[in-house]
Design an enzyme around this catalytic site. Structure first.
Site, PDB file in Angstrom:
ATOM      1  N   ASP A 149     -13.646   0.963   1.420  1.00 15.76           N
ATOM      2  CA  ASP A 149     -14.459   0.605   0.262  1.00 15.76           C
ATOM      3  C   ASP A 149     -14.425  -0.911   0.031  1.00 15.76           C
ATOM      4  O   ASP A 149     -13.526  -1.607   0.519  1.00 15.76           O
ATOM      5  CB  ASP A 149     -13.948   1.347  -0.974  1.00 15.76           C
ATOM      6  N   ASP A 178     -17.794   0.825  10.141  1.00 18.87           N
ATOM      7  CA  ASP A 178     -17.008   1.939   9.593  1.00 18.87           C
ATOM      8  C   ASP A 178     -15.864   1.333   8.791  1.00 18.87           C
ATOM      9  O   ASP A 178     -14.734   1.240   9.252  1.00 18.87           O
ATOM     10  CB  ASP A 178     -16.491   2.813  10.733  1.00 18.87           C
ATOM     11  N   GLN A 238       0.814  -1.207   0.000  1.00 20.88           N
ATOM     12  CA  GLN A 238       0.000   0.000   0.000  1.00 20.88           C
ATOM     13  C   GLN A 238       0.851   1.262   0.000  1.00 20.88           C
ATOM     14  O   GLN A 238       2.038   1.229   0.315  1.00 20.88           O
ATOM     15  CB  GLN A 238      -0.918   0.025   1.226  1.00 20.88           C
ATOM     16  N   HIS A 289     -18.598  11.079  10.788  1.00 17.16           N
ATOM     17  CA  HIS A 289     -18.649  10.386  12.073  1.00 17.16           C
ATOM     18  C   HIS A 289     -19.920  10.721  12.850  1.00 17.16           C
ATOM     19  O   HIS A 289     -20.523   9.832  13.477  1.00 17.16           O
ATOM     20  CB  HIS A 289     -17.403  10.715  12.900  1.00 17.16           C
ATOM     21  N   ASP A 311     -10.244  -9.665  13.484  1.00 19.29           N
ATOM     22  CA  ASP A 311     -10.918  -9.564  12.197  1.00 19.29           C
ATOM     23  C   ASP A 311     -12.412  -9.349  12.450  1.00 19.29           C
ATOM     24  O   ASP A 311     -13.054 -10.161  13.122  1.00 19.29           O
ATOM     25  CB  ASP A 311     -10.686 -10.842  11.397  1.00 19.29           C
TER      26      ASP A 311
END
Length: 281
Positions: free
Chosen positions: A158, A155, A30, A61, A137
């Protein structure tokens, strides 16, 4: 670097003027950058996509957190899946009736990184006595936990890469199992003006997961490219999305909010005609 150019969509770009780069790391997995901008405060971007800015994060938020908690009206146990920047946790803590907020974040490093470079987002929330932070996870936690919640806030990033599992029918089914009777789940569904397919498939998968009432509402976040962010709202109680502004105001709206109001809450559930035709409601 004079300008940061977002590359989320091949046919649409936005640029943010860079004042100073505070952190930039390019690994084999990344590209992560944090920079001070000329107009939007401190900006966090991952793989060329803006994740949050200190200038407008409060919109996202506040709407992701206060809308479901105040719609529920009696929430005591709240679950946040993802949200490693701490913004959702910060907002949930503001509700006196909420006794505990469980935050499940897959990467402890994300929390520590955001506490260092974006400290105003969490504003000490991770150390609050109401907070129970679990490094795990989120999808696995949802499948295995025996805990039950009044409100679940997803939250997530994508629906690409590791975040894709949080947009599946199986995950939504597990979330429904975790909800107490009368509970509500909210999720981020992207920007339907640019990518309506994301809203369409998240809504259809939430309905397929068994929720009796599935809808969506909007938050105007300027730096989320395209502006109007869709947030999913799923429950087994259709009355939760119909609470009037007067009732919402009587439910102890936290003071000092910068975007959320009971009137904004109600208006956010109004859908444009083209979207009703596309999504079906």
């Amino acid at each position: 670097m004079d300008w940061f150019t977002e590359t989320l969509w091949p046919h649409w770009a936005q640029k943010i003027k860079v004042k100073e780069v505070l952190y930039h790391d390019q690994t084999e997995h990344q590209d992560l950058i944090v920079f001070e901008s000329e107009a939007w405060g401190r900006v966090l971007a991952l793989d060329g996509v803006v994740q949050t800015t200190t200038a407008d994060e409060f919109v996202y938020h506040e709407m992701l957190v206060h809308t479901p908690i105040l719609a529920h009206g009696r929430a005591e146990e709240v679950l946040i899946i993802g949200g490693g920047d701490g913004g959702c946790l910060r907002e949930a803590i503001k509700h006196p009736g909420v006794k505990r907020i469980t935050q499940v974040e897959i990467d402890a490093g994300v929390i520590e990184f955001c506490k260092q470079y974006l400290p105003t987002l969490s504003d000490g929330a991770f150390e609050h006595p109401k907070a129970r932070v679990t490094i795990a996870d989120g999808a696995k936690y949802a499948k295995e936990t025996d805990d039950r919640f009044d409100v679940i806030i997803v939250d997530s990033t994508d629906p690409q890469g590791p975040g894709a599992v949080l947009f599946t029918e199986e995950f939504y089914r597990d979330c429904r199992r975790m909800l107490k009777p009368g509970g509500v789940m909210v999720t981020q569904c992207g920007n339907p003006s640019i990518h309506p397919d994301e809203l369409e498939f998240t809504q259809s998968r939430q309905r397929a997961a068994g929720f009796a009432d599935v809808t969506y509402y909007f938050a105007a976040v300027p730096t989320y490219i395209g502006g109007s962010m869709a947030l999913g709202f799923a429950s087994d109680d259709p009355a939760l999305r119909l609470v009037d502004a007067q009732t919402l105001a009587a439910r102890q709206v936290p003071g000092g909010l910068r975007y959320y109001t009971p009137e904004i809450h109600r208006a956010a559930f109004a859908h444009p005609a083209w979207m009703i035709r596309r999504v079906g409601y």
